[in-house]
Design a protein around this motif. Structure first.
Motif, PDB file in Angstrom:
ATOM      1  N   GLY A 129      20.312  73.666  83.239  1.00  0.00           N
ATOM      2  CA  GLY A 129      21.005  74.278  81.924  1.00  0.00           C
ATOM      3  C   GLY A 129      22.215  73.286  81.365  1.00  0.00           C
ATOM      4  N   PRO A 130      22.929  73.746  80.561  1.00  0.00           N
ATOM      5  CA  PRO A 130      24.100  73.028  79.762  1.00  0.00           C
ATOM      6  C   PRO A 130      24.793  71.900  80.689  1.00  0.00           C
ATOM      7  CG  PRO A 130      24.641  75.305  79.630  1.00  0.00           C
ATOM      8  CD  PRO A 130      23.094  75.250  80.096  1.00  0.00           C
ATOM      9  N   THR A 131      25.170  72.613  81.679  1.00  0.00           N
ATOM     10  CA  THR A 131      25.912  71.729  82.592  1.00  0.00           C
ATOM     11  C   THR A 131      25.412  70.523  83.040  1.00  0.00           C
ATOM     12  OG1 THR A 131      27.504  73.485  83.117  1.00  0.00           O
ATOM     13  CG2 THR A 131      27.676  71.617  84.550  1.00  0.00           C
ATOM     14  N   TRP A 132      24.179  70.599  83.746  1.00  0.00           N
ATOM     15  CA  TRP A 132      23.218  70.000  83.960  1.00  0.00           C
ATOM     16  C   TRP A 132      22.923  68.647  82.935  1.00  0.00           C
ATOM     17  CZ3 TRP A 132      18.121  68.642  82.527  1.00  0.00           C
ATOM     18  CH2 TRP A 132      17.628  67.369  83.477  1.00  0.00           C
ATOM     19  N   ARG A 133      22.627  69.227  81.864  1.00  0.00           N
ATOM     20  CA  ARG A 133      22.264  68.253  80.732  1.00  0.00           C
ATOM     21  C   ARG A 133      23.337  67.431  80.323  1.00  0.00           C
ATOM     22  NH1 ARG A 133      20.245  73.240  78.868  1.00  0.00           N
ATOM     23  NH2 ARG A 133      17.944  73.431  78.870  1.00  0.00           N
ATOM     24  N   LEU A 134      24.476  68.035  80.385  1.00  0.00           N
ATOM     25  CA  LEU A 134      25.836  67.168  79.945  1.00  0.00           C
ATOM     26  C   LEU A 134      26.138  66.055  81.112  1.00  0.00           C
ATOM     27  CD1 LEU A 134      28.483  66.912  78.527  1.00  0.00           C
ATOM     28  CD2 LEU A 134      29.570  68.569  80.088  1.00  0.00           C
TER      29      LEU A 134
ATOM     30  N   VAL B  91      33.486  70.003  78.591  1.00  0.00           N
ATOM     31  CA  VAL B  91      32.456  70.897  78.824  1.00  0.00           C
ATOM     32  C   VAL B  91      32.445  71.845  77.582  1.00  0.00           C
ATOM     33  CG1 VAL B  91      31.263  72.317  80.331  1.00  0.00           C
ATOM     34  CG2 VAL B  91      32.704  70.577  81.500  1.00  0.00           C
ATOM     35  N   PRO B  92      31.556  71.447  76.526  1.00  0.00           N
ATOM     36  CA  PRO B  92      31.793  72.130  75.359  1.00  0.00           C
ATOM     37  C   PRO B  92      31.552  73.739  75.526  1.00  0.00           C
ATOM     38  CG  PRO B  92      29.959  70.718  75.449  1.00  0.00           C
ATOM     39  CD  PRO B  92      30.668  70.610  76.525  1.00  0.00           C
ATOM     40  N   HIS B  93      30.500  74.055  76.314  1.00  0.00           N
ATOM     41  CA  HIS B  93      30.259  75.490  76.738  1.00  0.00           C
ATOM     42  C   HIS B  93      31.353  76.244  77.718  1.00  0.00           C
ATOM     43  CE1 HIS B  93      28.391  73.404  79.641  1.00  0.00           C
ATOM     44  NE2 HIS B  93      28.285  74.110  80.586  1.00  0.00           N
ATOM     45  N   GLU B  94      32.237  75.451  77.994  1.00  0.00           N
ATOM     46  CA  GLU B  94      33.579  76.164  78.848  1.00  0.00           C
ATOM     47  C   GLU B  94      34.701  76.030  78.012  1.00  0.00           C
ATOM     48  OE1 GLU B  94      33.021  75.360  82.678  1.00  0.00           O
ATOM     49  OE2 GLU B  94      30.885  75.787  83.012  1.00  0.00           O
TER      50      GLU B  94
ATOM     51  N   ARG C 272      36.750  72.433  78.323  1.00  0.00           N
ATOM     52  CA  ARG C 272      37.389  71.772  79.444  1.00  0.00           C
ATOM     53  C   ARG C 272      37.293  70.382  79.987  1.00  0.00           C
ATOM     54  NH1 ARG C 272      35.771  71.897  84.717  1.00  0.00           N
ATOM     55  NH2 ARG C 272      33.526  73.238  84.918  1.00  0.00           N
ATOM     56  N   ALA C 273      38.278  69.706  80.507  1.00  0.00           N
ATOM     57  CA  ALA C 273      37.824  68.476  81.356  1.00  0.00           C
ATOM     58  C   ALA C 273      37.302  69.006  82.862  1.00  0.00           C
ATOM     59  CB  ALA C 273      38.877  67.614  81.594  1.00  0.00           C
TER      60      ALA C 273
END
Length: 529
Positions: A125-130, A298-301, A304-305
Protein backbone atom coordinates in the motif's frame (compact mmCIF):
# COMPACT_ATOMS: atom_id res chain seq x y z
CA UNK A 1 -2.05 -45.18 26.97
CA UNK A 2 -4.61 -48.05 27.26
CA UNK A 3 -6.51 -49.53 24.31
CA UNK A 4 -9.75 -47.67 24.95
CA UNK A 5 -7.91 -44.33 25.10
CA UNK A 6 -6.15 -45.09 21.84
CA UNK A 7 -9.47 -45.94 20.17
CA UNK A 8 -11.03 -42.74 21.51
CA UNK A 9 -8.13 -40.64 20.25
CA UNK A 10 -8.28 -42.34 16.85
CA UNK A 11 -12.00 -41.76 16.57
CA UNK A 12 -11.58 -38.10 17.52
CA UNK A 13 -8.91 -37.56 14.88
CA UNK A 14 -11.12 -39.26 12.28
CA UNK A 15 -14.08 -37.03 13.16
CA UNK A 16 -11.91 -33.91 13.05
CA UNK A 17 -10.37 -34.91 9.70
CA UNK A 18 -13.81 -35.59 8.24
CA UNK A 19 -15.09 -32.26 9.53
CA UNK A 20 -12.18 -30.46 7.92
CA UNK A 21 -12.70 -32.16 4.56
CA UNK A 22 -16.44 -31.47 4.58
CA UNK A 23 -15.90 -27.92 5.76
CA UNK A 24 -13.34 -27.32 3.02
CA UNK A 25 -15.73 -28.69 0.43
CA UNK A 26 -18.56 -26.45 1.61
CA UNK A 27 -16.36 -23.41 1.94
CA UNK A 28 -14.57 -23.72 -1.38
CA UNK A 29 -17.35 -25.06 -3.60
CA UNK A 30 -15.83 -25.78 -6.97
CA UNK A 31 -12.44 -24.28 -6.11
CA UNK A 32 -9.54 -26.70 -6.40
CA UNK A 33 -7.11 -26.12 -3.55
CA UNK A 34 -3.48 -27.23 -3.96
CA UNK A 35 -2.90 -30.78 -2.67
CA UNK A 36 -1.12 -31.57 0.55
CA UNK A 37 -0.87 -34.00 3.47
CA UNK A 38 -3.83 -34.63 5.84
CA UNK A 39 -4.82 -31.87 8.25
CA UNK A 40 -7.22 -31.44 11.17
CA UNK A 41 -9.01 -28.28 12.38
CA UNK A 42 -7.11 -25.97 14.77
CA UNK A 43 -4.04 -28.22 14.76
CA UNK A 44 -3.33 -28.02 11.03
CA UNK A 45 -1.28 -30.40 8.89
CA UNK A 46 -0.38 -33.57 10.75
CA UNK A 47 3.04 -33.47 9.08
CA UNK A 48 3.94 -30.62 11.44
CA UNK A 49 3.75 -33.02 14.36
CA UNK A 50 7.13 -34.39 13.27
CA UNK A 51 8.48 -31.47 11.19
CA UNK A 52 9.26 -27.90 12.23
CA UNK A 53 7.07 -25.21 10.62
CA UNK A 54 10.01 -22.82 11.07
CA UNK A 55 12.05 -24.85 8.55
CA UNK A 56 9.66 -26.72 6.25
CA UNK A 57 12.21 -27.33 3.47
CA UNK A 58 13.07 -30.96 4.39
CA UNK A 59 9.35 -31.77 4.53
CA UNK A 60 8.62 -30.03 1.22
CA UNK A 61 11.40 -31.90 -0.54
CA UNK A 62 9.49 -35.06 0.27
CA UNK A 63 6.06 -33.63 -0.52
CA UNK A 64 6.77 -32.04 -3.93
CA UNK A 65 7.56 -35.36 -5.69
CA UNK A 66 4.36 -36.79 -4.23
CA UNK A 67 1.89 -33.92 -4.64
CA UNK A 68 3.44 -31.84 -7.43
CA UNK A 69 5.01 -28.37 -7.64
CA UNK A 70 2.20 -26.61 -5.73
CA UNK A 71 1.76 -27.94 -2.18
CA UNK A 72 -0.52 -26.79 0.63
CA UNK A 73 0.13 -27.06 4.36
CA UNK A 74 -2.08 -25.89 7.21
CA UNK A 75 -0.60 -24.20 10.27
CA UNK A 76 -3.51 -23.99 12.65
CA UNK A 77 -6.28 -22.36 10.65
CA UNK A 78 -3.93 -20.62 8.21
CA UNK A 79 -3.24 -22.11 4.79
CA UNK A 80 0.28 -21.99 3.45
CA UNK A 81 1.02 -22.73 -0.21
CA UNK A 82 4.50 -23.49 -1.53
CA UNK A 83 5.48 -23.28 -5.21
CA UNK A 84 8.51 -25.14 -6.58
CA UNK A 85 8.18 -24.60 -10.33
CA UNK A 86 9.94 -21.65 -12.06
CA UNK A 87 7.15 -21.07 -14.60
CA UNK A 88 4.49 -21.10 -11.91
CA UNK A 89 6.63 -18.75 -9.81
CA UNK A 90 6.65 -16.29 -12.72
CA UNK A 91 2.90 -16.68 -13.15
CA UNK A 92 2.33 -15.98 -9.47
CA UNK A 93 4.78 -13.16 -8.81
CA UNK A 94 4.86 -11.35 -12.14
CA UNK A 95 1.65 -12.13 -14.02
CA UNK A 96 -0.41 -11.99 -10.79
CA UNK A 97 2.04 -9.70 -9.00
CA UNK A 98 -0.41 -7.22 -7.47
CA UNK A 99 -2.56 -9.98 -5.98
CA UNK A 100 0.47 -11.51 -4.22
CA UNK A 101 2.35 -8.36 -3.20
CA UNK A 102 1.02 -8.26 0.35
CA UNK A 103 2.67 -9.57 3.51
CA UNK A 104 0.99 -11.63 6.26
CA UNK A 105 0.80 -10.08 9.71
CA UNK A 106 3.63 -11.07 12.00
CA UNK A 107 1.81 -11.34 15.32
CA UNK A 108 4.97 -12.44 17.14
CA UNK A 109 6.81 -9.18 16.46
CA UNK A 110 3.67 -7.14 17.03
CA UNK A 111 3.58 -8.55 20.55
CA UNK A 112 7.06 -7.15 21.06
CA UNK A 113 5.88 -3.73 19.97
CA UNK A 114 7.82 -3.65 16.71
CA UNK A 115 6.23 -1.56 13.99
CA UNK A 116 5.52 -3.19 10.65
CA UNK A 117 6.27 0.12 8.94
CA UNK A 118 9.37 -1.13 7.16
CA UNK A 119 10.17 -2.18 3.62
CA UNK A 120 10.18 -5.93 4.16
CA UNK A 121 7.08 -6.38 6.32
CA UNK A 122 4.78 -3.46 5.49
CA UNK A 123 1.44 -4.29 3.93
CA UNK A 124 1.22 -3.57 0.21
CA UNK A 125 0.00 0.00 0.00
CA UNK A 126 1.01 3.68 0.18
CA UNK A 127 3.24 3.36 3.26
CA UNK A 128 5.24 0.53 1.69
CA UNK A 129 5.58 2.43 -1.59
CA UNK A 130 6.81 5.51 0.24
CA UNK A 131 9.41 3.65 2.31
CA UNK A 132 10.67 1.54 -0.58
CA UNK A 133 10.91 4.53 -2.92
CA UNK A 134 12.87 6.42 -0.28
CA UNK A 135 15.30 3.54 0.22
CA UNK A 136 15.85 2.86 -3.48
CA UNK A 137 16.06 6.44 -4.74
CA UNK A 138 17.77 8.16 -1.80
CA UNK A 139 20.26 5.56 -0.54
CA UNK A 140 20.56 2.65 -2.99
CA UNK A 141 20.48 4.71 -6.18
CA UNK A 142 23.83 4.42 -8.06
CA UNK A 143 24.55 8.12 -7.57
CA UNK A 144 24.17 7.70 -3.81
CA UNK A 145 26.03 4.40 -3.70
CA UNK A 146 29.06 6.06 -5.31
CA UNK A 147 29.26 8.44 -2.34
CA UNK A 148 30.18 5.48 -0.15
CA UNK A 149 33.09 4.28 -2.32
CA UNK A 150 35.61 5.53 0.29
CA UNK A 151 33.76 3.52 2.93
CA UNK A 152 33.94 0.36 0.82
CA UNK A 153 37.63 0.95 0.23
CA UNK A 154 38.27 1.38 3.97
CA UNK A 155 36.34 -1.78 4.83
CA UNK A 156 38.12 -3.72 2.08
CA UNK A 157 41.52 -2.57 3.35
CA UNK A 158 40.68 -3.52 6.93
CA UNK A 159 39.39 -6.94 5.84
CA UNK A 160 42.52 -7.67 3.82
CA UNK A 161 44.73 -6.66 6.75
CA UNK A 162 42.80 -8.89 9.16
CA UNK A 163 42.97 -11.90 6.84
CA UNK A 164 46.71 -11.38 6.23
CA UNK A 165 47.37 -11.08 9.96
CA UNK A 166 45.33 -14.19 10.72
CA UNK A 167 47.25 -16.11 8.06
CA UNK A 168 50.57 -15.02 9.54
CA UNK A 169 49.55 -15.77 13.13
CA UNK A 170 47.56 -18.97 12.65
CA UNK A 171 49.55 -20.72 9.97
CA UNK A 172 47.79 -23.96 9.06
CA UNK A 173 45.23 -23.50 11.89
CA UNK A 174 43.26 -20.90 9.95
CA UNK A 175 40.08 -19.69 11.70
CA UNK A 176 36.73 -19.55 9.87
CA UNK A 177 36.65 -16.55 7.54
CA UNK A 178 32.92 -15.88 7.78
CA UNK A 179 33.28 -13.96 11.05
CA UNK A 180 35.53 -11.42 9.36
CA UNK A 181 33.22 -11.29 6.32
CA UNK A 182 30.26 -10.67 8.60
CA UNK A 183 31.99 -7.89 10.52
CA UNK A 184 33.15 -6.21 7.30
CA UNK A 185 29.65 -6.16 5.79
CA UNK A 186 28.05 -4.97 9.02
CA UNK A 187 30.66 -2.24 9.46
CA UNK A 188 29.93 -0.96 5.96
CA UNK A 189 26.18 -0.93 6.52
CA UNK A 190 26.55 0.89 9.87
CA UNK A 191 28.47 3.63 8.08
CA UNK A 192 25.89 3.86 5.28
CA UNK A 193 23.05 3.88 7.79
CA UNK A 194 24.31 6.47 10.27
CA UNK A 195 26.91 8.35 8.21
CA UNK A 196 29.49 7.86 10.93
CA UNK A 197 32.64 5.75 10.99
CA UNK A 198 32.49 4.11 14.43
CA UNK A 199 35.32 2.30 16.16
CA UNK A 200 35.36 -1.49 16.22
CA UNK A 201 34.00 -1.98 19.77
CA UNK A 202 31.00 0.23 18.99
CA UNK A 203 30.28 -1.60 15.72
CA UNK A 204 30.58 -4.99 17.37
CA UNK A 205 28.28 -3.95 20.23
CA UNK A 206 25.56 -2.93 17.77
CA UNK A 207 26.14 -6.11 15.80
CA UNK A 208 25.78 -8.29 18.89
CA UNK A 209 22.54 -6.53 19.86
CA UNK A 210 21.09 -6.93 16.37
CA UNK A 211 22.08 -10.60 16.24
CA UNK A 212 20.59 -11.23 19.67
CA UNK A 213 17.32 -9.82 18.35
CA UNK A 214 17.41 -12.10 15.30
CA UNK A 215 18.29 -15.15 17.39
CA UNK A 216 15.49 -14.45 19.82
CA UNK A 217 12.97 -13.93 17.06
CA UNK A 218 13.89 -17.15 15.27
CA UNK A 219 14.24 -19.38 18.31
CA UNK A 220 11.75 -18.10 20.87
CA UNK A 221 8.85 -16.40 19.10
CA UNK A 222 7.40 -19.24 17.00
CA UNK A 223 5.12 -20.22 19.90
CA UNK A 224 3.10 -17.07 19.19
CA UNK A 225 2.34 -17.98 15.56
CA UNK A 226 -0.72 -20.02 16.64
CA UNK A 227 -3.43 -18.55 18.91
CA UNK A 228 -1.38 -15.49 19.99
CA UNK A 229 -4.25 -14.23 22.16
CA UNK A 230 -3.69 -17.27 24.39
CA UNK A 231 0.04 -17.91 24.03
CA UNK A 232 0.93 -14.33 24.95
CA UNK A 233 -0.39 -15.12 28.45
CA UNK A 234 1.08 -18.61 28.65
CA UNK A 235 4.54 -17.35 27.67
CA UNK A 236 4.54 -13.94 29.34
CA UNK A 237 8.13 -14.36 30.60
CA UNK A 238 9.29 -15.05 27.06
CA UNK A 239 7.69 -11.83 25.87
CA UNK A 240 9.34 -9.86 28.66
CA UNK A 241 12.74 -11.28 27.74
CA UNK A 242 12.14 -10.31 24.10
CA UNK A 243 11.28 -6.76 25.10
CA UNK A 244 14.56 -6.56 27.03
CA UNK A 245 16.49 -7.65 23.93
CA UNK A 246 14.72 -5.02 21.86
CA UNK A 247 15.47 -2.32 24.44
CA UNK A 248 19.16 -3.20 24.25
CA UNK A 249 19.03 -2.48 20.52
CA UNK A 250 17.37 0.86 21.13
CA UNK A 251 19.90 1.87 23.77
CA UNK A 252 22.68 1.53 21.18
CA UNK A 253 20.96 2.77 18.04
CA UNK A 254 18.79 5.68 19.18
CA UNK A 255 21.78 7.84 20.32
CA UNK A 256 23.20 7.52 16.79
CA UNK A 257 19.91 8.62 15.27
CA UNK A 258 19.68 11.59 17.63
CA UNK A 259 23.31 12.51 16.95
CA UNK A 260 22.67 12.50 13.21
CA UNK A 261 19.61 14.71 13.68
CA UNK A 262 21.73 17.22 15.59
CA UNK A 263 24.49 17.01 12.99
CA UNK A 264 22.06 17.84 10.20
CA UNK A 265 20.59 20.69 12.21
CA UNK A 266 24.01 22.24 12.75
CA UNK A 267 24.97 21.71 9.11
CA UNK A 268 21.91 23.67 8.01
CA UNK A 269 22.75 26.43 10.47
CA UNK A 270 26.33 26.64 9.23
CA UNK A 271 25.84 26.92 5.48
CA UNK A 272 28.86 29.17 5.31
CA UNK A 273 31.16 26.17 5.89
CA UNK A 274 33.10 25.60 2.68
CA UNK A 275 32.44 22.40 0.78
CA UNK A 276 36.13 21.50 0.72
CA UNK A 277 36.24 21.73 4.48
CA UNK A 278 33.25 19.42 4.77
CA UNK A 279 34.97 16.82 2.63
CA UNK A 280 38.08 16.66 4.80
CA UNK A 281 36.27 14.87 7.63
CA UNK A 282 37.42 11.29 8.11
CA UNK A 283 34.69 10.04 10.38
CA UNK A 284 31.47 11.70 9.19
CA UNK A 285 29.89 11.27 5.75
CA UNK A 286 27.67 13.88 4.15
CA UNK A 287 24.89 11.42 3.39
CA UNK A 288 23.30 8.58 5.32
CA UNK A 289 20.14 6.46 5.31
CA UNK A 290 19.06 8.11 8.56
CA UNK A 291 19.14 11.52 6.82
CA UNK A 292 16.55 10.34 4.32
CA UNK A 293 14.33 8.88 7.04
CA UNK A 294 14.36 12.12 9.02
CA UNK A 295 13.19 13.93 5.88
CA UNK A 296 10.35 11.51 5.04
CA UNK A 297 6.80 12.80 5.35
CA UNK A 298 3.77 10.52 5.11
CA UNK A 299 1.34 12.37 2.81
CA UNK A 300 -1.60 10.01 3.31
CA UNK A 301 -1.34 10.57 7.07
CA UNK A 302 -1.41 14.34 7.12
CA UNK A 303 2.23 14.81 6.12
CA UNK A 304 3.54 13.60 9.46
CA UNK A 305 7.20 12.71 10.03
CA UNK A 306 8.24 9.18 10.91
CA UNK A 307 8.25 8.44 14.63
CA UNK A 308 11.50 7.60 16.41
CA UNK A 309 10.28 4.02 16.72
CA UNK A 310 9.68 3.78 12.98
CA UNK A 311 13.09 5.25 12.18
CA UNK A 312 14.69 2.79 14.61
CA UNK A 313 12.84 -0.16 13.03
CA UNK A 314 13.90 0.90 9.53
CA UNK A 315 17.53 1.27 10.61
CA UNK A 316 17.50 -2.18 12.20
CA UNK A 317 16.00 -3.59 9.00
CA UNK A 318 18.72 -1.90 6.91
CA UNK A 319 21.51 -3.37 9.03
CA UNK A 320 20.11 -6.90 9.22
CA UNK A 321 18.85 -7.29 5.67
CA UNK A 322 22.25 -6.85 4.05
CA UNK A 323 24.67 -8.41 6.53
CA UNK A 324 24.13 -12.15 6.78
CA UNK A 325 22.89 -12.45 3.21
CA UNK A 326 25.99 -10.75 1.75
CA UNK A 327 28.59 -12.24 4.10
CA UNK A 328 27.06 -15.71 3.68
CA UNK A 329 27.07 -15.37 -0.11
CA UNK A 330 30.68 -14.20 0.02
CA UNK A 331 31.61 -17.29 2.02
CA UNK A 332 29.88 -19.62 -0.46
CA UNK A 333 31.70 -17.97 -3.39
CA UNK A 334 35.11 -18.22 -1.75
CA UNK A 335 34.41 -21.83 -0.70
CA UNK A 336 33.67 -22.76 -4.32
CA UNK A 337 36.86 -21.00 -5.46
CA UNK A 338 38.89 -22.92 -2.88
CA UNK A 339 37.28 -26.18 -3.95
CA UNK A 340 37.77 -25.36 -7.65
CA UNK A 341 41.28 -23.90 -8.03
CA UNK A 342 41.07 -23.93 -11.84
CA UNK A 343 38.09 -21.56 -11.66
CA UNK A 344 39.98 -19.37 -9.17
CA UNK A 345 42.96 -19.27 -11.55
CA UNK A 346 40.71 -18.25 -14.45
CA UNK A 347 39.17 -15.47 -12.39
CA UNK A 348 42.60 -14.27 -11.25
CA UNK A 349 43.74 -14.16 -14.88
CA UNK A 350 40.73 -11.99 -15.77
CA UNK A 351 41.54 -9.63 -12.90
CA UNK A 352 45.15 -9.24 -14.08
CA UNK A 353 44.08 -8.80 -17.69
CA UNK A 354 41.46 -6.18 -16.85
CA UNK A 355 43.63 -4.12 -14.52
CA UNK A 356 46.53 -4.32 -16.98
CA UNK A 357 49.35 -1.91 -16.21
CA UNK A 358 47.38 -0.68 -13.22
CA UNK A 359 47.67 -4.02 -11.44
CA UNK A 360 49.78 -2.41 -8.72
CA UNK A 361 47.00 0.06 -7.94
CA UNK A 362 45.63 -0.08 -4.42
CA UNK A 363 42.42 -1.95 -5.31
CA UNK A 364 40.30 -3.46 -8.02
CA UNK A 365 37.90 -0.58 -8.46
CA UNK A 366 34.16 -0.81 -8.88
CA UNK A 367 34.61 0.41 -12.45
CA UNK A 368 37.09 -2.43 -13.10
CA UNK A 369 34.59 -5.05 -11.95
CA UNK A 370 32.09 -3.89 -14.59
CA UNK A 371 34.53 -5.10 -17.25
CA UNK A 372 34.87 -8.62 -15.81
CA UNK A 373 32.25 -10.99 -17.27
CA UNK A 374 33.80 -14.05 -15.65
CA UNK A 375 33.66 -12.39 -12.22
CA UNK A 376 29.94 -11.73 -12.73
CA UNK A 377 29.49 -15.34 -13.89
CA UNK A 378 31.18 -16.66 -10.73
CA UNK A 379 28.89 -14.56 -8.52
CA UNK A 380 25.74 -15.52 -10.43
CA UNK A 381 26.61 -19.23 -10.39
CA UNK A 382 27.09 -19.15 -6.62
CA UNK A 383 23.81 -17.33 -6.11
CA UNK A 384 22.05 -19.89 -8.30
CA UNK A 385 23.53 -22.90 -6.53
CA UNK A 386 23.74 -21.37 -3.03
CA UNK A 387 20.99 -18.74 -2.66
CA UNK A 388 21.32 -17.03 0.74
CA UNK A 389 17.70 -17.88 1.56
CA UNK A 390 15.90 -21.00 0.35
CA UNK A 391 12.56 -19.19 0.66
CA UNK A 392 11.54 -15.61 0.00
CA UNK A 393 9.84 -13.53 2.66
CA UNK A 394 6.24 -14.80 2.74
CA UNK A 395 3.61 -13.29 0.48
CA UNK A 396 -0.11 -13.09 1.20
CA UNK A 397 -2.88 -13.38 -1.37
CA UNK A 398 -4.96 -10.19 -1.40
CA UNK A 399 -7.59 -12.00 -3.47
CA UNK A 400 -8.21 -15.45 -4.90
CA UNK A 401 -5.43 -16.32 -7.34
CA UNK A 402 -5.30 -19.11 -9.93
CA UNK A 403 -1.86 -20.73 -10.27
CA UNK A 404 -1.18 -23.97 -12.12
CA UNK A 405 -4.85 -24.91 -12.20
CA UNK A 406 -5.26 -24.46 -8.45
CA UNK A 407 -7.01 -21.74 -6.48
CA UNK A 408 -4.99 -19.94 -3.84
CA UNK A 409 -7.66 -18.37 -1.60
CA UNK A 410 -7.52 -14.81 -0.35
CA UNK A 411 -5.52 -14.57 2.89
CA UNK A 412 -3.29 -17.56 2.08
CA UNK A 413 0.43 -17.30 2.84
CA UNK A 414 2.42 -18.11 -0.29
CA UNK A 415 6.12 -18.93 -0.57
CA UNK A 416 8.57 -20.29 -3.13
CA UNK A 417 11.29 -22.93 -3.02
CA UNK A 418 14.12 -20.69 -4.20
CA UNK A 419 16.86 -23.31 -4.08
CA UNK A 420 14.80 -25.95 -5.90
CA UNK A 421 13.98 -23.46 -8.67
CA UNK A 422 17.64 -22.52 -9.16
CA UNK A 423 18.63 -26.20 -9.29
CA UNK A 424 15.83 -27.36 -11.59
CA UNK A 425 17.25 -29.94 -14.00
CA UNK A 426 14.74 -28.90 -16.66
CA UNK A 427 16.27 -25.43 -16.71
CA UNK A 428 19.93 -26.10 -16.07
CA UNK A 429 22.48 -28.55 -17.45
CA UNK A 430 24.09 -30.51 -14.59
CA UNK A 431 22.48 -28.16 -12.07
CA UNK A 432 24.41 -29.35 -9.00
CA UNK A 433 27.80 -28.56 -10.55
CA UNK A 434 29.51 -25.22 -10.00
CA UNK A 435 30.08 -24.04 -13.58
CA UNK A 436 30.37 -20.24 -14.01
CA UNK A 437 30.85 -20.75 -17.75
CA UNK A 438 27.13 -21.40 -18.05
CA UNK A 439 26.59 -17.62 -17.72
CA UNK A 440 28.99 -16.78 -20.55
CA UNK A 441 28.00 -16.65 -24.25
CA UNK A 442 26.83 -20.06 -25.40
CA UNK A 443 26.08 -21.32 -21.88
CA UNK A 444 22.68 -22.42 -20.65
CA UNK A 445 22.53 -19.35 -18.40
CA UNK A 446 23.55 -16.76 -20.99
CA UNK A 447 21.55 -13.58 -20.54
CA UNK A 448 19.63 -14.91 -17.54
CA UNK A 449 17.26 -12.37 -16.01
CA UNK A 450 18.08 -12.47 -12.31
CA UNK A 451 15.17 -10.11 -11.62
CA UNK A 452 12.73 -12.63 -13.12
CA UNK A 453 10.77 -9.99 -15.02
CA UNK A 454 10.98 -11.90 -18.34
CA UNK A 455 11.15 -15.42 -16.93
CA UNK A 456 12.16 -17.13 -13.71
CA UNK A 457 15.11 -19.48 -13.80
CA UNK A 458 16.73 -18.41 -10.54
CA UNK A 459 15.42 -15.99 -7.90
CA UNK A 460 18.01 -15.40 -5.15
CA UNK A 461 16.62 -11.88 -4.60
CA UNK A 462 12.97 -12.78 -5.02
CA UNK A 463 10.85 -11.71 -7.99
CA UNK A 464 8.09 -9.24 -8.69
CA UNK A 465 6.94 -6.20 -6.77
CA UNK A 466 8.54 -7.31 -3.50
CA UNK A 467 11.92 -8.16 -5.05
CA UNK A 468 14.83 -7.28 -2.76
CA UNK A 469 15.38 -3.53 -2.88
CA UNK A 470 19.12 -4.06 -2.42
CA UNK A 471 19.68 -6.32 -5.43
CA UNK A 472 22.04 -3.92 -7.22
CA UNK A 473 24.14 -2.98 -4.22
CA UNK A 474 24.37 -6.64 -3.20
CA UNK A 475 25.79 -7.55 -6.62
CA UNK A 476 28.17 -4.57 -6.43
CA UNK A 477 29.45 -5.59 -3.00
CA UNK A 478 29.90 -9.24 -3.94
CA UNK A 479 31.74 -8.48 -7.17
CA UNK A 480 33.92 -5.82 -5.53
CA UNK A 481 34.96 -7.91 -2.53
CA UNK A 482 35.43 -11.17 -4.46
CA UNK A 483 37.64 -9.43 -7.03
CA UNK A 484 39.82 -7.82 -4.36
CA UNK A 485 40.07 -10.94 -2.19
CA UNK A 486 41.21 -13.03 -5.17
CA UNK A 487 43.59 -10.30 -6.28
CA UNK A 488 45.18 -10.08 -2.84
CA UNK A 489 45.34 -13.77 -1.95
CA UNK A 490 45.49 -17.23 -3.39
CA UNK A 491 42.83 -19.20 -1.52
CA UNK A 492 43.76 -22.77 -0.65
CA UNK A 493 42.29 -25.61 1.38
CA UNK A 494 43.55 -26.18 4.90
CA UNK A 495 44.64 -29.80 5.48
CA UNK A 496 42.14 -31.43 7.80
CA UNK A 497 39.58 -28.71 7.06
CA UNK A 498 38.67 -29.53 3.48
CA UNK A 499 35.73 -27.62 1.99
CA UNK A 500 32.39 -29.17 2.92
CA UNK A 501 29.43 -27.68 1.04
CA UNK A 502 26.80 -29.18 3.34
CA UNK A 503 24.10 -26.61 4.11
CA UNK A 504 22.42 -25.67 7.35
CA UNK A 505 19.77 -23.08 8.16
CA UNK A 506 20.40 -20.31 10.68
CA UNK A 507 18.91 -16.95 9.64
CA UNK A 508 20.03 -17.70 6.13
CA UNK A 509 21.34 -20.89 4.55
CA UNK A 510 24.99 -21.14 5.53
CA UNK A 511 27.82 -23.67 5.43
CA UNK A 512 27.34 -26.28 8.13
CA UNK A 513 31.12 -26.50 8.38
CA UNK A 514 32.35 -22.88 8.09
CA UNK A 515 35.05 -22.22 5.53
CA UNK A 516 38.65 -22.32 6.71
CA UNK A 517 41.12 -21.27 4.06
CA UNK A 518 44.86 -20.75 3.82
CA UNK A 519 45.33 -17.36 2.19
CA UNK A 520 48.66 -16.79 0.43
CA UNK A 521 49.42 -13.13 -0.40
CA UNK A 522 49.83 -12.57 -4.14
CA UNK A 523 50.98 -8.95 -4.34
CA UNK A 524 54.15 -9.70 -2.41
CA UNK A 525 54.96 -12.35 -4.99
CA UNK A 526 54.22 -9.90 -7.81
CA UNK A 527 56.45 -7.22 -6.30
CA UNK A 528 59.34 -9.66 -5.91
CA UNK A 529 59.26 -10.65 -9.62
Amino acid sequence: MDTSSQLLLGALLLILSTALLLGTKRRDGRRRLPPGPPAVPLLGSLAFLTNSPANPEPLLRRLVPRYGPVVSLWLGRRLRVYIADPRLAHAALVESGAALADRPRNTAFELLGESDSNVTRARYGPTWRLLRRNLVSETLHPSRVRLFAPARAAVREALVEKLAKQAADAGEAAPPVVEEFNYAMFCLLVLMCFGERLDEPAVRAIGEAERAWLVYGFTKMSVFFVLPSITKHLFRARLQAGLAVRQRQKDLVMPLIRARREYNKKRIEQQQVKEEEKETTTTTFQHSYVDTLLDVRVPHEGGRALTDDEVFTLCSEFLNAGTDTTSGSLEWIMAELVKNPAIQDKLYAEIKSTCGHNYDQEEVSEEDTQRMPYLKAVVLESLRLHPPAHFVLPHEAAEDVEVGGYTIPKGTTVNFLVAEIGRDGREWDRPMEFRPERFLPGGDGEGVDVTGSREVRMMPFGVGRRICAGINIAMLHLEYFVANLVREFEWKEVPGHEVDLTETFVFTTVMKKPLRARVVPRRRVQQNK
